[in-house]
Design a protein around this motif. Structure first.
Motif, PDB file in Angstrom:
ATOM      1  N   VAL A  93      -8.174   3.520  -0.156  1.00 22.16           N
ATOM      2  CA  VAL A  93      -7.645   2.478   0.724  1.00 22.16           C
ATOM      3  C   VAL A  93      -8.432   1.184   0.531  1.00 22.16           C
ATOM      4  O   VAL A  93      -7.851   0.097   0.424  1.00 22.16           O
ATOM      5  CB  VAL A  93      -7.679   2.933   2.206  1.00 22.16           C
TER       6      VAL A  93
ATOM      7  N   CYS B 129      -4.780   3.015  -7.640  1.00 22.06           N
ATOM      8  CA  CYS B 129      -6.123   2.841  -7.075  1.00 22.06           C
ATOM      9  C   CYS B 129      -6.948   4.110  -7.267  1.00 22.06           C
ATOM     10  O   CYS B 129      -8.134   4.038  -7.634  1.00 22.06           O
ATOM     11  CB  CYS B 129      -6.050   2.488  -5.592  1.00 22.06           C
TER      12      CYS B 129
ATOM     13  N   VAL C  83      -0.157   7.514   3.222  1.00 21.23           N
ATOM     14  CA  VAL C  83       0.795   6.428   3.466  1.00 21.23           C
ATOM     15  C   VAL C  83       1.481   6.629   4.815  1.00 21.23           C
ATOM     16  O   VAL C  83       1.645   5.679   5.588  1.00 21.23           O
ATOM     17  CB  VAL C  83       1.823   6.327   2.315  1.00 21.23           C
TER      18      VAL C  83
ATOM     19  N   TYR D  21       1.178   2.434  -5.705  1.00 19.21           N
ATOM     20  CA  TYR D  21       0.019   1.548  -5.806  1.00 19.21           C
ATOM     21  C   TYR D  21      -1.276   2.318  -5.534  1.00 19.21           C
ATOM     22  O   TYR D  21      -2.270   2.142  -6.244  1.00 19.21           O
ATOM     23  CB  TYR D  21       0.179   0.390  -4.820  1.00 19.21           C
ATOM     24  N   LEU D  22      -1.273   3.171  -4.525  1.00 17.25           N
ATOM     25  CA  LEU D  22      -2.473   3.950  -4.202  1.00 17.25           C
ATOM     26  C   LEU D  22      -2.795   4.964  -5.300  1.00 17.25           C
ATOM     27  O   LEU D  22      -3.964   5.285  -5.519  1.00 17.25           O
ATOM     28  CB  LEU D  22      -2.319   4.630  -2.838  1.00 17.25           C
TER      29      LEU D  22
ATOM     30  N   GLY E 297      -7.419  -0.511  -2.658  1.00 18.86           N
ATOM     31  CA  GLY E 297      -6.103  -1.136  -2.518  1.00 18.86           C
ATOM     32  C   GLY E 297      -6.163  -2.440  -1.753  1.00 18.86           C
ATOM     33  O   GLY E 297      -5.638  -3.467  -2.206  1.00 18.86           O
ATOM     34  N   ILE E 298      -6.822  -2.431  -0.613  1.00 22.46           N
ATOM     35  CA  ILE E 298      -6.920  -3.647   0.201  1.00 22.46           C
ATOM     36  C   ILE E 298      -7.748  -4.701  -0.534  1.00 22.46           C
ATOM     37  O   ILE E 298      -7.395  -5.877  -0.549  1.00 22.46           O
ATOM     38  CB  ILE E 298      -7.497  -3.323   1.587  1.00 22.46           C
TER      39      ILE E 298
ATOM     40  N   LEU F 136       0.841  -1.202   0.000  1.00 16.86           N
ATOM     41  CA  LEU F 136       0.000   0.000   0.000  1.00 16.86           C
ATOM     42  C   LEU F 136       0.876   1.251   0.000  1.00 16.86           C
ATOM     43  O   LEU F 136       0.779   2.102   0.868  1.00 16.86           O
ATOM     44  CB  LEU F 136      -0.938  -0.013   1.219  1.00 16.86           C
TER      45      LEU F 136
END
Length: 163
Positions: A83, A13, A45, A9-10, A86-87, A5
């Motif tokens: 978030v 997203c 982050v 990567y975010l 991403g998860i 994360l």
């Protein structure tokens, strides 16, 4: 999991979030969040790493059902949507390969129309004596969260997603 994360990567997203959707409780649109995207993601982050990230309250809206009554729709903030995306993507990568091909609920690129096509194919090509239609009312409101956490921990060895 926090190493996954990261800002890069975010950012992906964020780019995948649909625009022109209902706003969360903070009233910040996807476009507004993106105006300071690098600073916002950097702060996000950092808060996740320091364990100070807390999802905002979810704005709720009652949506009328065709057959009467309403269902509650929860609308998270843009940051929380990032978030969650991403998860969700990470968990999908871990768990999706273990699902059977005919499991359609809440899977990417699989929906109710795909399930209906499969049912049609099964009842057309095979002998079928009965069909059971079941829906678990308010499943996600009633699922045992302690059991769900244990289920996740069976495959994900960290108790904290942001380790």
């Amino acid at each position: 999991m926090a190493s996954l994360l990261n800002e890069e990567y975010l950012r992906t997203c964020y780019a995948e979030l649909p625009r022109k959707k209902a706003l969360g409780i903070d009233g910040v649109s996807v476009e507004e969040y993106g105006e300071s995207l690098e600073a916002n993601l950097s702060g996000l982050v950092e808060r996740m790493k320091s364990m100070s990230y807390r999802p905002q309250a979810v704005r709720t809206k009652e949506i009328p059902k065709d057959r009467g009554g309403t269902r509650t729709l929860g609308i998270p903030s843009t940051e929380d949507k990032i978030v969650q995306k991403g998860i969700s993507s990470i968990l999908t990568t871990i768990f999706d390969p273990s699902f059977i091909d005919t499991s359609y609920g809440f899977r990417e690129k699989m929906g109710c129309h795909d399930a209906l096509k499969q049912v049609h194919q099964e009842i057309t090509l095979k002998r079928v004596n009965y069909i059971i239609d079941a829906d678990i009312k308010s499943f996600f409101d009633n699922v045992n969260h302690d059991w769900l956490v244990q289920f996740l921990e069976h495959r994900i060895k960290t108790r904290n997603l942001f380790d």
